[in-house]
Design an enzyme around this catalytic site. Sequence first.
Site, mmCIF file in Angstrom:
data_model
loop_
_atom_site.group_PDB
_atom_site.id
_atom_site.type_symbol
_atom_site.label_atom_id
_atom_site.label_comp_id
_atom_site.label_asym_id
_atom_site.label_seq_id
_atom_site.Cartn_x
_atom_site.Cartn_y
_atom_site.Cartn_z
ATOM 1 N N CYS A 135 0.192 1.513 7.299
ATOM 2 C CA CYS A 135 -0.358 1.888 5.981
ATOM 3 C C CYS A 135 -1.630 2.699 6.130
ATOM 4 O O CYS A 135 -1.866 3.646 5.377
ATOM 5 C CB CYS A 135 -0.587 0.640 5.133
ATOM 6 S SG CYS A 135 0.964 -0.097 4.571
ATOM 7 N N GLU A 158 0.835 -1.210 0.000
ATOM 8 C CA GLU A 158 0.000 0.000 0.000
ATOM 9 C C GLU A 158 0.865 1.254 0.000
ATOM 10 O O GLU A 158 0.600 2.227 -0.715
ATOM 11 C CB GLU A 158 -0.905 0.024 1.242
ATOM 12 C CG GLU A 158 -1.837 -1.164 1.369
ATOM 13 C CD GLU A 158 -1.230 -2.319 2.148
ATOM 14 O OE1 GLU A 158 -0.035 -2.627 1.943
ATOM 15 O OE2 GLU A 158 -1.956 -2.921 2.950
HETATM 16 N N1 THU Z 1 2.454 -6.336 4.174
HETATM 17 C C1 THU Z 1 1.945 -5.491 3.233
HETATM 18 O O1 THU Z 1 2.458 -5.406 2.110
HETATM 19 N N2 THU Z 1 0.864 -4.737 3.576
HETATM 20 C C2 THU Z 1 0.282 -4.718 4.806
HETATM 21 O O2 THU Z 1 -0.630 -3.940 5.048
HETATM 22 C C3 THU Z 1 0.743 -5.641 5.849
HETATM 23 C C4 THU Z 1 1.913 -6.492 5.499
HETATM 24 C C5 THU Z 1 3.653 -7.146 3.829
HETATM 25 C C6 THU Z 1 4.903 -6.760 4.569
HETATM 26 C C7 THU Z 1 5.689 -8.051 4.511
HETATM 27 O O3 THU Z 1 6.465 -8.068 3.324
HETATM 28 C C8 THU Z 1 4.646 -9.142 4.438
HETATM 29 O O4 THU Z 1 3.414 -8.495 4.138
HETATM 30 C C9 THU Z 1 4.492 -9.937 5.712
HETATM 31 O O5 THU Z 1 4.329 -9.107 6.799
#
Ligand code: THU
Length: 126
Positions: A93, A55
């Site tokens: 986020c 995000e």
């Molecule tokens: N992650 C996201 O890309 N967005 C979120 O809102 C929560 C978590 C990703 C970060 C990390 O690379 C993986 O998910 C596991 O935490």
Amino acid sequence: MTNEELLRLGEGAAKNSYCKYSHFSVGAALLAKDGRVFTGCNIENGSYSLTICAERTAIFKAVSEGCTEFSAIAIAGGADGDFTQACYPCGACLQVMSEFCGGSFRVVLTDGEHTLDELMPNRFSL
Ligand code: THU
């Protein structure tokens, strides 16, 4: 642009996810008020805390292109590319969304549409 179409773009963005540590890929598609769509994926780092979520990648891409007004974001994510469960955005986020978006900003997940107000009712602001 329908929610379904935006979600498909979010799922597509997850294909570029760099998630060699968690194996949890996430994609986001951010719809700007002018109709542009900015996509993003999570990008992990061996120094774990430097990882950026999908995000925020999408939002920072947009802002760095001069675009700061948004109406919706679609998010798809899951372990090993399985997107059957809804992937809710993390607090960091949501806080970054709140910098640019009002409470009625739409957050589209695989379980339906939510709002920023619903997901983060009490947001920090300066
Ligand atoms: N992650 C996201 O890309 N967005 C979120 O809102 C929560 C978590 C990703 C970060 C990390 O690379 C993986 O998910 C596991 O935490």
